[in-house]
Write a protein that holds these residues in place. Structure first.
Motif, mmCIF file in Angstrom:
data_model
loop_
_atom_site.group_PDB
_atom_site.id
_atom_site.type_symbol
_atom_site.label_atom_id
_atom_site.label_comp_id
_atom_site.label_asym_id
_atom_site.label_seq_id
_atom_site.Cartn_x
_atom_site.Cartn_y
_atom_site.Cartn_z
ATOM 1 N N GLU A 1 0.895 -1.184 0.092
ATOM 2 C CA GLU A 1 0.199 0.145 0.126
ATOM 3 C C GLU A 1 0.991 1.270 0.105
ATOM 4 O OE1 GLU A 1 -3.378 0.004 -0.222
ATOM 5 O OE2 GLU A 1 -3.139 -2.253 -0.370
ATOM 6 N N ALA A 2 0.410 2.361 -0.681
ATOM 7 C CA ALA A 2 1.145 3.652 -0.314
ATOM 8 C C ALA A 2 1.224 4.132 0.878
ATOM 9 C CB ALA A 2 0.233 4.653 -0.963
ATOM 10 N N PHE A 3 2.480 4.758 1.164
ATOM 11 C CA PHE A 3 2.746 5.265 2.425
ATOM 12 C C PHE A 3 3.615 6.458 2.195
ATOM 13 C CE2 PHE A 3 6.192 2.168 1.527
ATOM 14 C CZ PHE A 3 7.476 2.938 2.174
ATOM 15 N N ARG A 4 3.707 7.231 3.291
ATOM 16 C CA ARG A 4 4.423 8.601 3.383
ATOM 17 C C ARG A 4 5.787 8.398 4.118
ATOM 18 N NH1 ARG A 4 3.034 12.788 7.002
ATOM 19 N NH2 ARG A 4 4.002 14.812 6.197
ATOM 20 N N PHE A 5 6.755 8.978 3.695
ATOM 21 C CA PHE A 5 8.070 8.660 4.473
ATOM 22 C C PHE A 5 8.590 10.204 4.696
ATOM 23 C CE2 PHE A 5 12.747 8.605 4.312
ATOM 24 C CZ PHE A 5 12.914 7.554 4.998
ATOM 25 N N ILE A 6 8.938 10.537 6.203
ATOM 26 C CA ILE A 6 9.340 11.772 6.457
ATOM 27 C C ILE A 6 10.803 11.687 6.615
ATOM 28 C CG2 ILE A 6 7.247 13.092 6.619
ATOM 29 C CD1 ILE A 6 7.914 12.582 9.594
ATOM 30 N N GLY A 7 11.594 12.570 6.140
ATOM 31 C CA GLY A 7 12.995 12.319 6.774
ATOM 32 C C GLY A 7 14.121 13.378 6.103
ATOM 33 N N PHE A 8 15.185 13.290 6.407
ATOM 34 C CA PHE A 8 16.162 14.212 6.122
ATOM 35 C C PHE A 8 16.836 13.575 4.704
ATOM 36 C CE2 PHE A 8 15.499 14.149 10.626
ATOM 37 C CZ PHE A 8 15.128 15.612 10.919
ATOM 38 N N LYS A 9 17.372 14.426 4.163
ATOM 39 C CA LYS A 9 18.090 14.160 2.555
ATOM 40 C C LYS A 9 19.276 14.838 2.514
ATOM 41 C CE LYS A 9 15.585 16.947 -0.731
ATOM 42 N NZ LYS A 9 14.572 16.880 -1.808
ATOM 43 N N THR A 10 20.060 13.885 1.519
ATOM 44 C CA THR A 10 21.080 14.451 0.725
ATOM 45 C C THR A 10 21.449 13.810 -0.575
ATOM 46 O OG1 THR A 10 23.757 14.981 1.379
ATOM 47 C CG2 THR A 10 22.579 12.478 1.677
ATOM 48 N N VAL A 11 21.956 14.556 -1.405
ATOM 49 C CA VAL A 11 22.415 14.499 -2.742
ATOM 50 C C VAL A 11 23.453 13.450 -2.635
ATOM 51 C CG1 VAL A 11 23.877 16.281 -3.264
ATOM 52 C CG2 VAL A 11 22.433 15.187 -5.123
ATOM 53 N N LEU A 12 23.153 12.444 -3.666
ATOM 54 C CA LEU A 12 24.203 11.488 -3.935
ATOM 55 C C LEU A 12 24.901 11.811 -5.270
ATOM 56 C CD1 LEU A 12 22.281 7.960 -3.054
ATOM 57 C CD2 LEU A 12 24.042 9.206 -1.617
ATOM 58 N N ALA A 13 25.910 12.740 -5.221
ATOM 59 C CA ALA A 13 26.555 13.311 -6.091
ATOM 60 C C ALA A 13 27.334 12.550 -6.978
ATOM 61 C CB ALA A 13 27.248 14.763 -5.642
ATOM 62 N N GLU A 14 27.802 11.181 -6.485
ATOM 63 C CA GLU A 14 28.664 10.783 -7.358
ATOM 64 C C GLU A 14 28.166 9.802 -8.349
ATOM 65 O OE1 GLU A 14 31.930 10.473 -6.543
ATOM 66 O OE2 GLU A 14 31.584 11.811 -5.019
ATOM 67 N N GLY A 15 26.848 9.987 -8.555
ATOM 68 C CA GLY A 15 26.264 8.984 -9.532
ATOM 69 C C GLY A 15 25.107 9.687 -10.294
ATOM 70 N N THR A 16 24.685 8.991 -11.375
ATOM 71 C CA THR A 16 23.295 9.656 -12.034
ATOM 72 C C THR A 16 22.251 8.369 -12.067
ATOM 73 O OG1 THR A 16 24.150 8.800 -14.161
ATOM 74 C CG2 THR A 16 24.692 10.935 -13.466
ATOM 75 N N ILE B 1 19.801 5.278 -10.128
ATOM 76 C CA ILE B 1 19.119 5.083 -9.052
ATOM 77 C C ILE B 1 20.130 4.064 -8.182
ATOM 78 C CG2 ILE B 1 17.635 3.031 -9.503
ATOM 79 C CD1 ILE B 1 16.738 6.081 -7.491
ATOM 80 N N HIS B 2 20.878 3.323 -8.780
ATOM 81 C CA HIS B 2 21.939 2.483 -8.126
ATOM 82 C C HIS B 2 23.150 2.401 -8.572
ATOM 83 C CE1 HIS B 2 23.395 -0.916 -5.768
ATOM 84 N NE2 HIS B 2 23.843 -1.627 -6.907
ATOM 85 N N ASP B 3 24.202 2.871 -7.619
ATOM 86 C CA ASP B 3 25.506 3.185 -7.984
ATOM 87 C C ASP B 3 26.228 2.595 -6.876
ATOM 88 O OD1 ASP B 3 28.233 4.188 -8.497
ATOM 89 O OD2 ASP B 3 27.020 5.042 -10.187
ATOM 90 N N THR B 4 27.307 1.645 -7.035
ATOM 91 C CA THR B 4 28.040 1.288 -5.722
ATOM 92 C C THR B 4 29.037 2.374 -4.945
ATOM 93 O OG1 THR B 4 29.773 0.930 -7.453
ATOM 94 C CG2 THR B 4 28.363 -1.012 -6.604
ATOM 95 N N ARG B 5 29.104 3.563 -5.900
ATOM 96 C CA ARG B 5 29.770 4.707 -5.436
ATOM 97 C C ARG B 5 28.909 5.428 -4.026
ATOM 98 N NH1 ARG B 5 31.097 7.696 -10.568
ATOM 99 N NH2 ARG B 5 29.209 6.921 -10.997
ATOM 100 N N LEU C 1 21.976 -6.616 -1.300
ATOM 101 C CA LEU C 1 20.798 -6.831 -1.708
ATOM 102 C C LEU C 1 20.318 -5.807 -3.139
ATOM 103 C CD1 LEU C 1 18.407 -7.040 1.521
ATOM 104 C CD2 LEU C 1 19.449 -8.831 -0.022
ATOM 105 N N GLU C 2 21.004 -4.353 -2.938
ATOM 106 C CA GLU C 2 20.842 -3.584 -4.163
ATOM 107 C C GLU C 2 21.383 -3.939 -5.473
ATOM 108 O OE1 GLU C 2 20.819 0.568 -2.880
ATOM 109 O OE2 GLU C 2 19.851 0.018 -1.092
ATOM 110 N N ASP C 3 22.713 -4.666 -4.806
ATOM 111 C CA ASP C 3 23.509 -5.183 -6.124
ATOM 112 C C ASP C 3 23.054 -6.481 -6.781
ATOM 113 O OD1 ASP C 3 25.389 -3.053 -5.498
ATOM 114 O OD2 ASP C 3 26.776 -4.449 -4.361
#
Length: 161
Positions: free
Chosen positions: A10-25, A27-31, A115-117
């Motif tokens: 089901e849909a859910f809402r997530f609240i949190g703090f964020k940071t940009v992942l500047a090392e890649g473009t 959605i999944h990057d080992t860096r 798991l993501e890899d």
């Protein structure tokens, strides 16, 4: 050992703090791994996660990776329908089918990475009947023990073709 399944969530809402992942473009990057670790650690040490804990609607630990118009972001937060604190952001997770990957053992960051890899390197290939749909990916710590973790990664998917 990694287990996988397709699960409707089901849909859910997530609240949190964020940071940009500047090392890649993508959605999944080992860096991303050291960036995620450093950010989550800073959110705990700075007391930011403690401010979100009372708002959480789950006993699990959550993080998320999301593609936004200006880049890829990593979030540390909680699922909640409570008002968003002034210094936090909101990330909606739409109702979807998810490729749910489960694993255990070792440090949580290493378990999530494994798991993501596996999801993006082995499962979501040209022959698999599902493809990643572009929505946020959840990292879920099930047992509350980041040193000997039981984790899941939820990758939103749609049927191919």
């Amino acid at each position: 050992m990694i287990s996988t399944r397709i699960e409707n969530k089901e849909a859910f809402r997530f609240i949190g703090f964020k940071t940009v992942l500047a090392e890649g473009t993508s959605i999944h990057d080992t860096r991303y791994s050291p960036l995620k670790t450093a950010f989550f650690k800073s959110m705990i040490e700075g007391g930011h996660m403690a401010t979100l804990r009372p708002l959480s609607e789950s006993n699990y630990g959550f993080a998320a990776v999301a593609r936004e118009p200006d880049g890829i972001y990593y979030y540390a937060g909680v699922p909640s329908m409570q008002p968003v604190p002034s210094s936090a952001d909101e990330l909606p997770f739409p109702q979807s089918e998810y490729l749910v990957l489960s694993g255990s053992g070792g440090l949580s960051r290493l378990a999530f990475d494994r798991l993501e890899d596996y999801a993006f390197g082995s499962v979501l290939n040209d022959e698999y009947e599902y493809v990643y749909n572009g929505n946020p990916i959840a990292e879920v710590l099930l047992n509350g023990n980041p040193m000997d973790a039981e984790v899941e990664v939820w990758v939103p998917v749609i049927k191919r073709g």
